[in-house]
Enzyme design. Structure first.
Site, PDB file in Angstrom:
ATOM      1  N   ASP A  13       0.672  -1.070  -0.023  1.00  0.00           N
ATOM      2  CA  ASP A  13      -0.010   0.018  -0.088  1.00  0.00           C
ATOM      3  C   ASP A  13       0.856   1.317  -0.025  1.00  0.00           C
ATOM      4  O   ASP A  13       0.461   2.286   0.447  1.00  0.00           O
ATOM      5  CB  ASP A  13      -1.098  -0.152   1.268  1.00  0.00           C
ATOM      6  CG  ASP A  13      -1.627  -1.215   1.171  1.00  0.00           C
ATOM      7  OD1 ASP A  13      -2.477  -1.682   0.092  1.00  0.00           O
ATOM      8  OD2 ASP A  13      -1.781  -1.759   2.392  1.00  0.00           O
ATOM      9  N   LYS A  16       2.277   2.112  -5.072  1.00  0.00           N
ATOM     10  CA  LYS A  16       3.133   1.552  -6.326  1.00  0.00           C
ATOM     11  C   LYS A  16       2.146   1.767  -7.458  1.00  0.00           C
ATOM     12  O   LYS A  16       2.699   2.078  -8.675  1.00  0.00           O
ATOM     13  CB  LYS A  16       3.156   0.012  -6.247  1.00  0.00           C
ATOM     14  CG  LYS A  16       4.255  -0.378  -5.053  1.00  0.00           C
ATOM     15  CD  LYS A  16       4.256  -2.089  -5.083  1.00  0.00           C
ATOM     16  CE  LYS A  16       3.107  -2.648  -4.311  1.00  0.00           C
ATOM     17  NZ  LYS A  16       2.648  -2.229  -3.246  1.00  0.00           N
ATOM     18  N   GLY A  17       1.098   1.728  -7.351  1.00  0.00           N
ATOM     19  CA  GLY A  17       0.148   2.113  -8.662  1.00  0.00           C
ATOM     20  C   GLY A  17       0.737   3.359  -9.401  1.00  0.00           C
ATOM     21  O   GLY A  17       0.871   3.614 -10.592  1.00  0.00           O
ATOM     22  N   LEU A 331       4.437  12.340   1.108  1.00  0.00           N
ATOM     23  CA  LEU A 331       5.031  13.276   1.876  1.00  0.00           C
ATOM     24  C   LEU A 331       4.137  14.451   2.270  1.00  0.00           C
ATOM     25  O   LEU A 331       4.361  14.884   3.640  1.00  0.00           O
ATOM     26  CB  LEU A 331       6.354  13.872   1.299  1.00  0.00           C
ATOM     27  CG  LEU A 331       7.209  14.866   1.926  1.00  0.00           C
ATOM     28  CD1 LEU A 331       7.568  14.131   3.045  1.00  0.00           C
ATOM     29  CD2 LEU A 331       8.295  15.527   1.382  1.00  0.00           C
ATOM     30  N   VAL A 413       3.932  14.184  -3.654  1.00  0.00           N
ATOM     31  CA  VAL A 413       3.708  15.414  -2.832  1.00  0.00           C
ATOM     32  C   VAL A 413       2.075  15.536  -2.912  1.00  0.00           C
ATOM     33  O   VAL A 413       1.504  16.721  -2.547  1.00  0.00           O
ATOM     34  CB  VAL A 413       4.582  16.732  -3.139  1.00  0.00           C
ATOM     35  CG1 VAL A 413       5.686  16.899  -3.030  1.00  0.00           C
ATOM     36  CG2 VAL A 413       3.972  16.954  -4.806  1.00  0.00           C
TER      37      VAL A 413
END
Length: 427
Positions: A13, A16-17, A331, A413
């Site tokens: 989770d 990666k997609g 982040l 971001v």
């Protein structure tokens, strides 16, 4: 041109997609090499959100050929449903390739998965109940059903009967369930044959030829490093190898052809399901991470357990995967904290430990040792370069890079397709 492996560096989770999709426009093939529809990726394209469970994320990139490798276990009903859903939204799925050696999840695999979890009670593993583990078990026990078996009715019936001989005994005598008729299973599976036949290919040959011809091939892992059946927090793991070595066996490509290994690393830590989690939070901070990060499983729908960043795990992922780069995601979720704790080591039996303990018991008793890093309050979702980030956000990224043992080459971001800062090119 490179062959790249892109995988989760935590418990899955990690995003990666999005990372795969961002690279999809630059690569020729995107390959799923393990797992099944227990994995999930959310990809945001413009104002459209796509939840992918079994298909490679590259299916959303028009110039890319998506591949489901031999190491994946495939529920044919789920695959066809997912293809249909994308077709209805105008996505071209005709280029999909499916390995004939991939194993099929049958109705009896999901039945065994669910009744076994109920039987285990408090000792349950926390599976998704989708038949993944039982399918891999049949594969190892050499009684599995492969995609190619759909096209030979006689062989298919023999294999289903052989697989059900033992399972029906267990279902009836241990779980008090009715036996499953082999003929009904075969009839259902044969119903998928015509719809899948056009996708089936010798994917190992195609991928090796593509790499030899200078094409860019991206191998996409499901789940994450700490869920690897060999290298994860066993037994609270998946039933396959999401680590980099799994790309070779799960796609039929030799390790000498892999040039880069990219780990996806969330700026904090999450996991779904049972098992140890040293930095897990049970307070307002944990709830805030869950809410701001929209931490709910794409496939399972379960709330994710949330905690602070764990550098011990990141170093471990670097080691067992041979990571060359990190893609740091989410982040932006950390915006607003005055100080952000980062786990730099564990305390186990009164001793400081800086590497992941090999002992399951030690890891269960590990207590995080935190270092406090200054936070930031500025909105970072519009940042286009590393210099656009607030100084404290820059310092946070640099600290994580130093602790984790591989360079951070991209930073997420925001959830959107373009909300990424690229520091070093992956290709």
């Amino acid at each position: 041109m490179p062959a790249l492996v892109l995988l989760g560096a935590q418990w899955g989770d990690e995003g990666k997609g999005k990372a795969t999709d961002l690279l999809g426009g630059s690569v020729d093939y995107v390959v799923r090499y393990q797992g099944g529809n227990n994995a999930g990726h959310t990809v945001v394209v413009g104002d459209q959100k796509y939840a992918l469970h079994l298909l490679p994320s590259g299916i959303l990139s028009p110039g890319c050929t998506p591949v489901i490798g031999n190491g994946v276990v495939v529920d044919p009903a789920v695959l066809l449903s997912e293809l249909s859903g994308l077709n209805e939204r105008g996505v071209d799925t005709s280029k999909l390739l499916l390995s004939g050696n991939a194993h099929l999840i049958t109705p009896y695999h999901t039945t065994v998965d669910k009744v076994t979890e109920r039987f285990l009670g408090k000792r349950k593993i926390g599976t998704t109940g989708r038949g993944i583990g039982p399918t891999y078990a049949d594969k190892i026990n050499r009684v599995g059903i492969r995609v190619q078996d759909l096209f030979d009715e006689s062989i298919l019936l023999q294999k289903v009967e052989a697989s059900l001989d033992f399972k029906n005994q267990v279902l009836a005598k241990l779980y008090n369930r009715r036996a499953i008729a082999a003929e009904q299973v075969v009839e259902e599976l044969l119903g998928y044959a015509g719809q899948l036949k056009g996708f089936v290919a010798d994917t190992s040959l195609i991928l090796n030829d593509a790499i030899d011809d200078g094409k860019v091939v991206l191998f996409e892992g499901g789940q994450g490093t700490l869920l690897d059946v060999d290298h994860g927090t066993y037994p609270f793991v998946t039933s396959s190898n999401p680590t980099a070595g799994g790309a070779c066996t799960g796609a039929g490509v030799g390790p000498t052809k892999i040039s880069r290994v990219i780990g996806i690393l969330k700026a904090y830590t999450t996991r779904v399901g049972a098992g140890p989690f040293p930095t897990e939070l049970f307070d307002d901070d944990g709830e805030a991470l869950r809410r701001i990060g929209a931490e709910r499983g794409v496939t399972t729908g379960r709330d994710r357990r949330c905690g602070w960043f764990d550098a011990v795990i990141a170093r471990y992922a670097t080691r067992v995967n041979g990571l060359t780069d990190f893609f740091l995601t989410k982040l932006d979720v950390l915006t607003g904290w005055d100080q952000i704790p980062v786990c730099v080591a564990y305390e186990i039996d009164g001793k400081r430990v800086e590497e992941l303990p090999y002992s399951q018991s030690d890891f269960h008793h590990a207590k995080p040792i935190y270092e406090m890093l200054p936070g930031w309050s500025e909105d970072i979702t519009k940042a286009k370069t590393f210099a656009d980030l607030p100084k404290n956000a820059q310092a946070y990224v640099k600290a994580l890079e130093e602790m984790s043992g591989a360079r951070i080459s991209a930073i997420g971001v925001g959830p959107g397709r373009t909300e990424t800062i690229e520091i070093n090119s992956f290709i």
